[in-house]
Scaffold this active site. Structure first.
Site, short mmCIF file in Angstrom:
data_model
loop_
_atom_site.label_atom_id
_atom_site.label_comp_id
_atom_site.label_asym_id
_atom_site.label_seq_id
_atom_site.Cartn_x
_atom_site.Cartn_y
_atom_site.Cartn_z
N TYR A 52 0.84 -1.19 0.00
CA TYR A 52 0.00 0.00 0.00
C TYR A 52 0.88 1.24 0.00
O TYR A 52 0.57 2.24 -0.63
CB TYR A 52 -0.91 0.00 1.23
CG TYR A 52 -1.90 -1.13 1.19
CD1 TYR A 52 -3.02 -1.04 0.37
CD2 TYR A 52 -1.70 -2.29 1.92
CE1 TYR A 52 -3.92 -2.06 0.29
CE2 TYR A 52 -2.60 -3.32 1.85
CZ TYR A 52 -3.71 -3.22 1.04
OH TYR A 52 -4.60 -4.25 0.96
N GLU A 58 -1.79 -17.57 -8.25
CA GLU A 58 -0.74 -16.92 -9.03
C GLU A 58 0.64 -17.42 -8.61
O GLU A 58 1.65 -16.88 -9.02
CB GLU A 58 -0.85 -15.40 -8.85
CG GLU A 58 -2.20 -14.90 -9.33
CD GLU A 58 -2.26 -13.38 -9.35
OE1 GLU A 58 -1.36 -12.74 -8.82
OE2 GLU A 58 -3.22 -12.87 -9.93
N ASN A 95 -14.12 -0.36 -4.23
CA ASN A 95 -13.70 -0.70 -5.58
C ASN A 95 -14.88 -0.81 -6.54
O ASN A 95 -15.78 -1.60 -6.32
CB ASN A 95 -12.96 -2.04 -5.51
CG ASN A 95 -12.24 -2.31 -6.79
OD1 ASN A 95 -12.66 -1.88 -7.85
ND2 ASN A 95 -11.14 -3.01 -6.70
N CYS A 128 -6.75 -5.88 -7.02
CA CYS A 128 -6.39 -5.28 -5.74
C CYS A 128 -5.87 -6.33 -4.77
O CYS A 128 -5.37 -6.00 -3.71
CB CYS A 128 -7.58 -4.53 -5.15
SG CYS A 128 -9.16 -5.29 -5.48
N HIS A 129 -5.97 -7.57 -5.13
CA HIS A 129 -5.47 -8.61 -4.24
C HIS A 129 -3.96 -8.71 -4.31
O HIS A 129 -3.34 -9.38 -3.50
CB HIS A 129 -6.10 -9.94 -4.62
CG HIS A 129 -5.84 -10.36 -6.02
ND1 HIS A 129 -6.59 -9.88 -7.09
CD2 HIS A 129 -4.89 -11.16 -6.54
CE1 HIS A 129 -6.10 -10.42 -8.19
NE2 HIS A 129 -5.07 -11.18 -7.90
#
Length: 99
Positions: free
Chosen positions: A22, A79, A44, A52-53
DNA sequence: ATATTGACATTTA
DNA sequence: ATAAATGCCAATA
Protein backbone atom coordinates in the site's frame (compact mmCIF):
# COMPACT_ATOMS: atom_id res chain seq x y z
CA UNK A 1 -8.05 12.69 -13.22
CA UNK A 2 -8.65 11.69 -9.66
CA UNK A 3 -6.35 9.91 -7.31
CA UNK A 4 -8.69 7.01 -7.53
CA UNK A 5 -8.20 6.55 -11.26
CA UNK A 6 -4.45 6.75 -10.88
CA UNK A 7 -4.67 4.20 -8.17
CA UNK A 8 -6.30 1.68 -10.42
CA UNK A 9 -3.83 2.35 -13.16
CA UNK A 10 -0.91 1.73 -10.86
CA UNK A 11 -2.34 -1.46 -9.49
CA UNK A 12 -2.98 -2.79 -12.95
CA UNK A 13 0.72 -2.49 -13.62
CA UNK A 14 1.51 -5.12 -11.07
CA UNK A 15 2.32 -8.25 -13.07
CA UNK A 16 0.69 -11.56 -12.33
CA UNK A 17 2.44 -13.48 -9.65
CA UNK A 18 3.90 -10.37 -8.06
CA UNK A 19 2.66 -8.17 -5.25
CA UNK A 20 3.21 -4.66 -4.01
CA UNK A 21 2.47 -2.72 -0.86
CA UNK A 22 0.00 0.00 0.00
CA UNK A 23 2.85 2.28 0.77
CA UNK A 24 4.40 1.79 -2.64
CA UNK A 25 1.13 2.47 -4.36
CA UNK A 26 0.53 5.58 -2.30
CA UNK A 27 3.94 7.00 -3.06
CA UNK A 28 3.54 6.23 -6.71
CA UNK A 29 0.38 8.27 -6.58
CA UNK A 30 2.23 11.10 -4.98
CA UNK A 31 0.49 10.91 -1.63
CA UNK A 32 1.66 9.81 1.79
CA UNK A 33 -1.58 8.56 3.15
CA UNK A 34 -1.42 4.91 2.41
CA UNK A 35 -4.70 4.42 4.21
CA UNK A 36 -6.41 6.35 1.51
CA UNK A 37 -5.54 3.49 -0.80
CA UNK A 38 -7.39 1.10 1.39
CA UNK A 39 -10.47 3.25 1.22
CA UNK A 40 -10.30 3.54 -2.52
CA UNK A 41 -9.92 -0.16 -2.99
CA UNK A 42 -12.60 -0.99 -0.51
CA UNK A 43 -15.18 0.87 -2.51
CA UNK A 44 -13.70 -0.70 -5.58
CA UNK A 45 -15.97 -0.04 -8.57
CA UNK A 46 -14.65 -2.99 -10.53
CA UNK A 47 -13.47 -5.67 -8.13
CA UNK A 48 -12.89 -8.09 -10.95
CA UNK A 49 -10.95 -5.99 -13.40
CA UNK A 50 -8.79 -4.55 -10.70
CA UNK A 51 -6.25 -6.92 -9.13
CA UNK A 52 -6.39 -5.28 -5.74
CA UNK A 53 -5.47 -8.61 -4.24
CA UNK A 54 -1.92 -8.02 -5.37
CA UNK A 55 -1.58 -5.19 -2.92
CA UNK A 56 -0.56 -6.19 0.58
CA UNK A 57 0.89 -4.69 3.72
CA UNK A 58 4.54 -3.76 4.03
CA UNK A 59 5.37 -6.48 6.49
CA UNK A 60 4.15 -9.19 4.13
CA UNK A 61 0.77 -9.68 5.71
CA UNK A 62 -2.07 -10.03 3.27
CA UNK A 63 -4.03 -7.30 4.96
CA UNK A 64 -7.73 -7.36 4.26
CA UNK A 65 -10.05 -7.80 1.36
CA UNK A 66 -13.46 -6.49 0.57
CA UNK A 67 -14.64 -9.93 -0.53
CA UNK A 68 -13.13 -11.72 2.42
CA UNK A 69 -9.51 -12.31 3.29
CA UNK A 70 -9.82 -15.97 2.39
CA UNK A 71 -10.76 -15.02 -1.12
CA UNK A 72 -7.74 -12.81 -1.49
CA UNK A 73 -5.40 -15.49 -0.29
CA UNK A 74 -6.81 -17.95 -2.72
CA UNK A 75 -6.36 -15.57 -5.62
CA UNK A 76 -2.75 -15.01 -4.68
CA UNK A 77 -2.15 -18.71 -4.36
CA UNK A 78 -3.44 -19.24 -7.84
CA UNK A 79 -0.74 -16.92 -9.03
CA UNK A 80 1.89 -19.01 -7.38
CA UNK A 81 2.23 -17.15 -4.12
CA UNK A 82 2.22 -19.18 -0.93
CA UNK A 83 0.55 -17.76 2.15
CA UNK A 84 1.00 -18.83 5.74
CA UNK A 85 -1.20 -17.48 8.51
CA UNK A 86 -2.22 -14.47 6.48
CA UNK A 87 1.38 -13.79 5.63
CA UNK A 88 3.10 -14.18 2.31
CA UNK A 89 5.91 -16.68 2.22
CA UNK A 90 9.08 -15.23 0.72
CA UNK A 91 7.36 -11.90 0.41
CA UNK A 92 10.49 -10.10 -0.81
CA UNK A 93 10.75 -12.53 -3.67
CA UNK A 94 7.37 -11.55 -5.03
CA UNK A 95 7.59 -7.89 -4.18
CA UNK A 96 7.12 -5.62 -7.15
CA UNK A 97 8.75 -2.21 -6.97
CA UNK A 98 6.53 0.25 -8.78
CA UNK A 99 8.10 2.75 -11.12
C1' DA B 1 4.27 -8.54 20.30
C1' DT B 2 0.85 -4.75 21.62
C1' DA B 3 -0.48 0.09 21.78
C1' DT B 4 -0.29 4.65 20.16
C1' DT B 5 0.15 8.08 16.76
C1' DG B 6 0.42 9.80 12.08
C1' DA B 7 -1.62 10.64 7.52
C1' DC B 8 -5.38 11.26 3.78
C1' DA B 9 -8.87 10.32 -0.10
C1' DT B 10 -13.50 8.82 0.08
C1' DT B 11 -17.88 8.18 2.12
C1' DT B 12 -21.53 9.21 4.91
C1' DA B 13 -24.47 12.20 7.82
C1' DA C 1 -21.30 22.43 1.03
C1' DT C 2 -19.13 21.07 5.67
C1' DA C 3 -17.81 18.10 9.28
C1' DA C 4 -17.12 13.65 11.03
C1' DA C 5 -16.19 8.80 10.30
C1' DT C 6 -13.89 5.11 7.75
C1' DG C 7 -10.19 2.08 6.10
C1' DC C 8 -7.15 -3.88 2.39
C1' DC C 9 -1.89 0.81 6.70
C1' DA C 10 2.91 2.17 8.55
C1' DA C 11 6.15 3.86 11.70
C1' DT C 12 7.25 4.31 16.43
C1' DA C 13 6.68 9.30 20.55
Amino acid sequence: MSIREKCYRIICKIPKGRVSTYKEVAESLGIKGYRAIGMILKKNPKPIEIPCHRVVKSNGEVGGYMGGIERKIELLRKEGISIKNNKIVNFERYFFKIK
